[in-house]
Scaffold this motif. Structure first.
Motif, mmCIF file in Angstrom:
data_model
loop_
_atom_site.group_PDB
_atom_site.id
_atom_site.type_symbol
_atom_site.label_atom_id
_atom_site.label_comp_id
_atom_site.label_asym_id
_atom_site.label_seq_id
_atom_site.Cartn_x
_atom_site.Cartn_y
_atom_site.Cartn_z
ATOM 1 N N UNK A 68 0.834 -1.203 0.000
ATOM 2 C CA UNK A 68 0.000 0.000 0.000
ATOM 3 C C UNK A 68 0.870 1.255 0.000
ATOM 4 N N UNK A 69 1.963 1.239 0.733
ATOM 5 C CA UNK A 69 2.883 2.381 0.751
ATOM 6 C C UNK A 69 3.503 2.570 -0.634
ATOM 7 N N UNK A 70 3.856 1.467 -1.294
ATOM 8 C CA UNK A 70 4.420 1.541 -2.640
ATOM 9 C C UNK A 70 3.382 2.112 -3.606
ATOM 10 N N UNK A 71 2.115 1.740 -3.453
ATOM 11 C CA UNK A 71 1.046 2.287 -4.283
ATOM 12 C C UNK A 71 0.894 3.788 -4.105
ATOM 13 N N UNK A 72 0.990 4.256 -2.865
ATOM 14 C CA UNK A 72 0.925 5.696 -2.604
ATOM 15 C C UNK A 72 2.124 6.407 -3.229
ATOM 16 N N UNK A 73 3.309 5.788 -3.119
ATOM 17 C CA UNK A 73 4.532 6.387 -3.678
ATOM 18 C C UNK A 73 4.448 6.514 -5.197
ATOM 19 N N UNK A 74 3.954 5.475 -5.878
ATOM 20 C CA UNK A 74 3.886 5.528 -7.340
ATOM 21 C C UNK A 74 2.856 6.573 -7.776
ATOM 22 N N UNK A 75 1.764 6.699 -7.020
ATOM 23 C CA UNK A 75 0.752 7.712 -7.356
ATOM 24 C C UNK A 75 1.352 9.111 -7.213
ATOM 25 N N UNK A 76 2.100 9.333 -6.146
ATOM 26 C CA UNK A 76 2.722 10.633 -5.917
ATOM 27 C C UNK A 76 3.719 10.968 -7.028
ATOM 28 N N UNK A 77 4.572 9.993 -7.384
ATOM 29 C CA UNK A 77 5.561 10.215 -8.444
ATOM 30 C C UNK A 77 4.893 10.441 -9.796
ATOM 31 N N UNK A 96 -5.556 -9.913 -5.780
ATOM 32 C CA UNK A 96 -5.885 -9.933 -4.359
ATOM 33 C C UNK A 96 -4.592 -9.796 -3.572
ATOM 34 N N UNK A 97 -4.696 -9.586 -2.294
ATOM 35 C CA UNK A 97 -3.506 -9.478 -1.457
ATOM 36 C C UNK A 97 -2.690 -8.243 -1.769
ATOM 37 N N UNK A 98 -1.391 -8.454 -2.009
ATOM 38 C CA UNK A 98 -0.471 -7.340 -2.219
ATOM 39 C C UNK A 98 -0.789 -6.547 -3.482
ATOM 40 N N UNK A 99 -1.183 -7.223 -4.549
ATOM 41 C CA UNK A 99 -1.487 -6.540 -5.810
ATOM 42 C C UNK A 99 -2.713 -5.647 -5.642
ATOM 43 N N UNK A 100 -3.733 -6.144 -4.984
ATOM 44 C CA UNK A 100 -4.949 -5.360 -4.749
ATOM 45 C C UNK A 100 -4.659 -4.185 -3.825
ATOM 46 N N UNK A 101 -3.871 -4.414 -2.786
ATOM 47 C CA UNK A 101 -3.512 -3.358 -1.855
ATOM 48 C C UNK A 101 -2.769 -2.227 -2.557
ATOM 49 N N UNK A 102 -1.838 -2.582 -3.427
ATOM 50 C CA UNK A 102 -1.079 -1.597 -4.193
ATOM 51 C C UNK A 102 -2.005 -0.801 -5.106
ATOM 52 N N UNK A 103 -2.898 -1.485 -5.805
ATOM 53 C CA UNK A 103 -3.819 -0.825 -6.738
ATOM 54 C C UNK A 103 -4.776 0.114 -6.006
ATOM 55 N N UNK A 104 -5.318 -0.332 -4.885
ATOM 56 C CA UNK A 104 -6.242 0.510 -4.123
ATOM 57 C C UNK A 104 -5.548 1.765 -3.596
ATOM 58 N N UNK A 105 -4.312 1.619 -3.121
ATOM 59 C CA UNK A 105 -3.562 2.770 -2.612
ATOM 60 C C UNK A 105 -3.225 3.740 -3.736
ATOM 61 N N UNK A 106 -2.925 3.225 -4.920
ATOM 62 C CA UNK A 106 -2.631 4.092 -6.071
ATOM 63 C C UNK A 106 -3.886 4.861 -6.484
ATOM 64 N N UNK A 107 -5.039 4.202 -6.446
ATOM 65 C CA UNK A 107 -6.305 4.887 -6.738
ATOM 66 C C UNK A 107 -6.562 5.979 -5.725
ATOM 67 N N UNK A 108 -6.348 5.634 -4.458
ATOM 68 C CA UNK A 108 -6.562 6.609 -3.385
ATOM 69 C C UNK A 108 -5.600 7.792 -3.528
ATOM 70 N N UNK A 109 -4.405 7.531 -4.054
ATOM 71 C CA UNK A 109 -3.405 8.573 -4.252
ATOM 72 C C UNK A 109 -3.696 9.493 -5.432
ATOM 73 N N UNK A 110 -4.698 9.153 -6.268
ATOM 74 C CA UNK A 110 -5.101 10.048 -7.336
ATOM 75 C C UNK A 110 -4.981 9.491 -8.742
ATOM 76 N N UNK A 111 -4.506 8.256 -8.916
ATOM 77 C CA UNK A 111 -4.430 7.667 -10.251
ATOM 78 C C UNK A 111 -5.775 7.098 -10.647
ATOM 79 N N UNK A 112 -6.096 7.209 -11.935
ATOM 80 C CA UNK A 112 -7.331 6.634 -12.470
ATOM 81 C C UNK A 112 -6.980 5.452 -13.350
ATOM 82 N N UNK A 113 -7.649 4.337 -13.113
ATOM 83 C CA UNK A 113 -7.410 3.119 -13.893
ATOM 84 C C UNK A 113 -8.516 2.997 -14.923
#
Length: 113
Positions: A68-77, A96-113
Protein backbone atom coordinates in the motif's frame (compact mmCIF):
# COMPACT_ATOMS: atom_id res chain seq x y z
CA UNK A 1 0.57 -30.92 -15.74
CA UNK A 2 1.22 -27.21 -16.17
CA UNK A 3 3.48 -25.57 -13.61
CA UNK A 4 2.62 -22.44 -11.63
CA UNK A 5 5.18 -20.41 -13.57
CA UNK A 6 3.90 -21.61 -16.95
CA UNK A 7 0.33 -20.79 -15.91
CA UNK A 8 1.34 -17.25 -14.89
CA UNK A 9 3.25 -16.73 -18.14
CA UNK A 10 0.21 -17.83 -20.12
CA UNK A 11 -2.04 -15.39 -18.24
CA UNK A 12 0.60 -12.66 -18.59
CA UNK A 13 0.78 -13.12 -22.38
CA UNK A 14 -3.01 -12.98 -22.65
CA UNK A 15 -3.15 -9.74 -20.65
CA UNK A 16 -0.29 -8.13 -22.61
CA UNK A 17 -2.04 -8.99 -25.86
CA UNK A 18 -4.97 -6.83 -24.83
CA UNK A 19 -3.38 -3.83 -23.13
CA UNK A 20 -0.66 -1.39 -24.07
CA UNK A 21 0.66 1.82 -22.56
CA UNK A 22 1.03 5.18 -24.26
CA UNK A 23 2.64 8.43 -23.14
CA UNK A 24 -0.78 9.83 -22.19
CA UNK A 25 -1.93 6.63 -20.47
CA UNK A 26 1.05 4.44 -19.51
CA UNK A 27 0.88 0.82 -18.42
CA UNK A 28 1.28 0.36 -14.67
CA UNK A 29 2.97 -3.02 -14.31
CA UNK A 30 3.50 -4.84 -11.03
CA UNK A 31 6.13 -7.44 -10.16
CA UNK A 32 6.15 -9.16 -6.82
CA UNK A 33 8.84 -11.41 -5.45
CA UNK A 34 8.77 -13.25 -2.15
CA UNK A 35 10.27 -10.28 -0.30
CA UNK A 36 9.71 -7.16 -2.43
CA UNK A 37 7.13 -5.57 -4.72
CA UNK A 38 8.03 -3.36 -7.69
CA UNK A 39 5.86 -1.14 -9.87
CA UNK A 40 6.64 0.94 -12.93
CA UNK A 41 4.80 3.08 -15.45
CA UNK A 42 5.78 2.12 -18.99
CA UNK A 43 5.22 3.86 -22.32
CA UNK A 44 5.11 0.85 -24.68
CA UNK A 45 5.11 2.95 -27.84
CA UNK A 46 8.45 4.58 -26.98
CA UNK A 47 9.71 1.57 -25.02
CA UNK A 48 10.55 3.66 -21.96
CA UNK A 49 9.91 3.45 -18.25
CA UNK A 50 8.49 6.78 -17.13
CA UNK A 51 8.29 6.28 -13.35
CA UNK A 52 9.20 3.40 -11.06
CA UNK A 53 9.36 2.56 -7.37
CA UNK A 54 9.73 -0.48 -5.14
CA UNK A 55 9.46 -1.64 -1.56
CA UNK A 56 13.22 -1.64 -1.01
CA UNK A 57 14.01 0.45 2.02
CA UNK A 58 10.50 0.15 3.50
CA UNK A 59 10.94 -2.11 6.50
CA UNK A 60 7.93 -1.70 8.76
CA UNK A 61 4.62 -3.51 8.42
CA UNK A 62 3.27 -6.58 6.70
CA UNK A 63 3.81 -7.23 3.02
CA UNK A 64 0.30 -5.98 2.25
CA UNK A 65 0.86 -2.76 4.20
CA UNK A 66 4.20 -2.23 2.44
CA UNK A 67 2.48 -2.74 -0.94
CA UNK A 68 0.00 0.00 0.00
CA UNK A 69 2.88 2.38 0.75
CA UNK A 70 4.42 1.54 -2.64
CA UNK A 71 1.05 2.29 -4.28
CA UNK A 72 0.92 5.70 -2.60
CA UNK A 73 4.53 6.39 -3.68
CA UNK A 74 3.89 5.53 -7.34
CA UNK A 75 0.75 7.71 -7.36
CA UNK A 76 2.72 10.63 -5.92
CA UNK A 77 5.56 10.22 -8.44
CA UNK A 78 3.12 9.84 -11.33
CA UNK A 79 1.22 13.00 -10.42
CA UNK A 80 4.53 14.90 -10.19
CA UNK A 81 5.35 13.64 -13.70
CA UNK A 82 1.93 14.81 -14.96
CA UNK A 83 0.38 11.35 -15.28
CA UNK A 84 -3.18 10.96 -14.00
CA UNK A 85 -4.51 7.94 -15.93
CA UNK A 86 -2.90 4.51 -16.28
CA UNK A 87 -3.70 1.06 -17.60
CA UNK A 88 -3.23 -1.51 -14.83
CA UNK A 89 -1.18 -4.61 -15.68
CA UNK A 90 -1.31 -7.16 -12.88
CA UNK A 91 1.36 -9.14 -14.74
CA UNK A 92 -0.35 -12.52 -14.41
CA UNK A 93 -0.84 -12.30 -10.65
CA UNK A 94 -4.26 -12.72 -9.10
CA UNK A 95 -5.91 -9.44 -8.11
CA UNK A 96 -5.88 -9.93 -4.36
CA UNK A 97 -3.51 -9.48 -1.46
CA UNK A 98 -0.47 -7.34 -2.22
CA UNK A 99 -1.49 -6.54 -5.81
CA UNK A 100 -4.95 -5.36 -4.75
CA UNK A 101 -3.51 -3.36 -1.85
CA UNK A 102 -1.08 -1.60 -4.19
CA UNK A 103 -3.82 -0.83 -6.74
CA UNK A 104 -6.24 0.51 -4.12
CA UNK A 105 -3.56 2.77 -2.61
CA UNK A 106 -2.63 4.09 -6.07
CA UNK A 107 -6.31 4.89 -6.74
CA UNK A 108 -6.56 6.61 -3.38
CA UNK A 109 -3.41 8.57 -4.25
CA UNK A 110 -5.10 10.05 -7.34
CA UNK A 111 -4.43 7.67 -10.25
CA UNK A 112 -7.33 6.63 -12.47
CA UNK A 113 -7.41 3.12 -13.89
Amino acid sequence: MISKIDRRNKIKARIRGRISGTAARPRMTVFRSNKQIYVQLVDDLAGKTLVSTSSKGIAEGTKTEIAAVVGENIAKKALEAGITEVVFDRNGYLFHGRVKSLADAARKGGLKF
